[in-house]
Design an enzyme around this catalytic site. Structure first.
Site, PDB file in Angstrom:
ATOM      1  N   THR A   1       0.820  -1.211   0.000  1.00 55.75           N
ATOM      2  CA  THR A   1       0.000   0.000   0.000  1.00 55.75           C
ATOM      3  C   THR A   1       0.853   1.259   0.000  1.00 55.75           C
ATOM      4  OG1 THR A   1      -1.807  -1.137   1.060  1.00 55.75           O
ATOM      5  CG2 THR A   1      -1.762   1.225   1.355  1.00 55.75           C
TER       6      THR A   1
ATOM      7  N   SER B   1       1.402  -7.536  -0.860  1.00 57.67           N
ATOM      8  CA  SER B   1       2.188  -8.517  -0.106  1.00 57.67           C
ATOM      9  C   SER B   1       1.417  -9.812   0.155  1.00 57.67           C
ATOM     10  CB  SER B   1       2.706  -7.918   1.203  1.00 57.67           C
ATOM     11  OG  SER B   1       1.686  -7.805   2.159  1.00 57.67           O
TER      12      SER B   1
ATOM     13  N   THR C   1       1.735  -4.322   4.166  1.00 56.82           N
ATOM     14  CA  THR C   1       1.616  -4.609   5.600  1.00 56.82           C
ATOM     15  C   THR C   1       0.979  -5.975   5.892  1.00 56.82           C
ATOM     16  OG1 THR C   1      -0.538  -3.508   5.767  1.00 56.82           O
ATOM     17  CG2 THR C   1       1.428  -2.149   6.170  1.00 56.82           C
ATOM     18  N   ASP C   2       0.288  -6.559   4.892  1.00 54.44           N
ATOM     19  CA  ASP C   2      -0.437  -7.810   5.172  1.00 54.44           C
ATOM     20  C   ASP C   2       0.487  -8.953   5.602  1.00 54.44           C
ATOM     21  OD1 ASP C   2      -2.708  -6.457   4.521  1.00 54.44           O
ATOM     22  OD2 ASP C   2      -3.053  -7.467   2.607  1.00 54.44           O
TER      23      ASP C   2
HETATM   24  N1  ASP Z   1      -2.760  -5.429   0.710  1.00 54.45           N
HETATM   25  C1  ASP Z   1      -1.683  -4.509   1.034  1.00 54.45           C
HETATM   26  C2  ASP Z   1      -0.379  -5.278   1.005  1.00 54.45           C
HETATM   27  O1  ASP Z   1      -0.090  -5.993   1.919  1.00 54.45           O
HETATM   28  C3  ASP Z   1      -1.939  -3.881   2.350  1.00 54.45           C
HETATM   29  C4  ASP Z   1      -0.882  -2.904   2.830  1.00 54.45           C
HETATM   30  O2  ASP Z   1       0.218  -2.809   2.337  1.00 54.45           O
HETATM   31  O3  ASP Z   1      -1.199  -2.163   3.805  1.00 54.45           O
HETATM   32  O4  ASP Z   1       0.333  -5.196   0.047  1.00 54.45           O
END
Ligand code: ASP
Length: 352
Positions: free
Chosen positions: A35, A81, A114-115
């Site tokens: 993200t 991710s 973050t995932d």
């Molecule tokens: N779906 C995103 C990822 O993990 C969420 C994020 O980065 O906050 O790439």
């Protein structure tokens, strides 16, 4: 006149951070997507595409990075991710190792979704062979969002990487003004910018506008002090996770045992890593096939008590300490590359 004053003040504030830095540091940013590199169609849209901005675009959107360090960068991949694979991990490990072995680079920052950021942090904490700081960072709001959290998170992550007290701390995560150890950190909220926590240990420090303050250090051995070495490794052993709940269908469980090349299972148990007693045949069959089983818990914090309900000694299981099921899976994959002896694997879980 007004403009000169602002410039002078900005310079003074960057000197305040630089005083705590490694002398003239060079930092490599390894960009992997997420993200933090996400783009939405409007400033307030909750639907967006992760992994769109390039490393170059990300870096140029953050004012003042060059006051903290000389910045080099590499786009390792650019994805959500949730799509990261074990092969991606091996590729990232290779890039980390290349930067670690380059004498002109002092520290590494990894931008990441973050995932699965907490999983990648622990994977590298167990495998990277360097004492140079490695800092993972992401964002909860896409780069195009109103009040995007990515730019300040990245600025702070570079400040942490450049800080002279960051050497020898293994892999860290810098998010929302807090610094966490890579083993202890977890994503705890689906959407909040304050999502990363270390439920068992708390943050090891804070970073506020580039000013780093440490308050503790992890006691677990990491990086150069683990026996896990990925030099020349091209694949990792298959380990599945089973999530326990009321009324598990044991026929479905048995199908897992037909999986070709399955070497390990993590039980995401209820409570203290508890497993329903009606799964005893499954546990016996799995162990007979040589599959190593680690008991963990999906509660979210706390340790799994060794031999709870006599499960470990009765079935030959390993107790997963305070690792979440997904982190226990990482340690089991790496352990299985060395041994399938459950006494030795229990020692790894007690230590790392
Ligand atoms: N779906 C995103 C990822 O993990 C969420 C994020 O980065 O906050 O790439």
């Amino acid at each position: 006149m007004h403009k000169t004053l602002i410039t002078t003040l900005l310079c003074l504030s960057s000197f305040a951070s630089l005083a705590d830095n490694i002398n003239n540091p060079t930092i490599e940013i390894l960009a992997t997507g997420g993200t933090i590199a996400g783009v939405a169609s409007s400033q307030t849209s909750s639907s967006y595409k992760a992994g769109k901005l390039t490393a170059e675009q990300l870096i140029s959107s953050v004012n003042g990075l060059s006051n903290l360090a000389n910045i080099k960068y590499e786009q390792v991949y650019n994805k959500d991710s949730g799509d990261v694979t074990l092969n991606d991990w091996l590729k990232l490990y290779g890039e980390v190792q290349k930067a670690a072995e380059n004498p002109s680079i002092n520290a590494i920052v990894i931008t990441h979704g973050t995932d699965t950021l907490d999983e990648t942090a622990y994977f590298l904490e167990l495998t990277a062979k360097t004492t140079k700081p490695i800092v993972l960072v992401g964002a909860m709001r896409p780069a195009t969002s109103m009040s995007a959290d990515g730019p300040l998170n990245l600025y702070n992550a570079v400040a942490v990487a450049a800080n002279k007290d960051s050497t020898g701390r293994g892999v860290m995560v810098a998010m929302n003004e807090k610094i966490f150890d890579g083993r202890e950190v977890y994503k705890t909220n689906t959407t909040s910018v304050d999502t990363f926590e270390a439920p068992n240990d708390g943050p090891i420090g804070t970073v506020f506008m580039g000013k780093v303050e440490y308050k503790s250090k992890t006691v677990r051995p990491n990086t150069v002090n683990t026996p896990f070495n990925l030099n020349g490794v091209t694949s990792l052993p298959d380990v599945a996770i089973i999530y326990e709940h009321v009324g598990v269908n044991t026929e479905m469980l048995d199908h897992i045992l037909d999986t070709k090349n399955l070497k390990g299972i993590i039980i995401a148990g209820v409570g203290d890593g508890n497993i329903p007693s009606y799964e005893k045949d499954f546990l016996t069959k799995a162990r007979k096939k040589g599959i190593v089983i680690v008991r963990s818990s999906h509660v979210g914090s706390g340790h799994v008590t060794y031999d709870y309900n006599n499960l470990d000694t009765t079935y030959g299981l390993v107790s997963g300490d305070d690792l979440s099921p997904s982190k226990a899976r990482i340690l089991l994959m790496l352990s299985l590359m060395k041994t399938s002896d459950i006494k030795q694997i229990q020692e790894y879980f007690d230590k790392y």
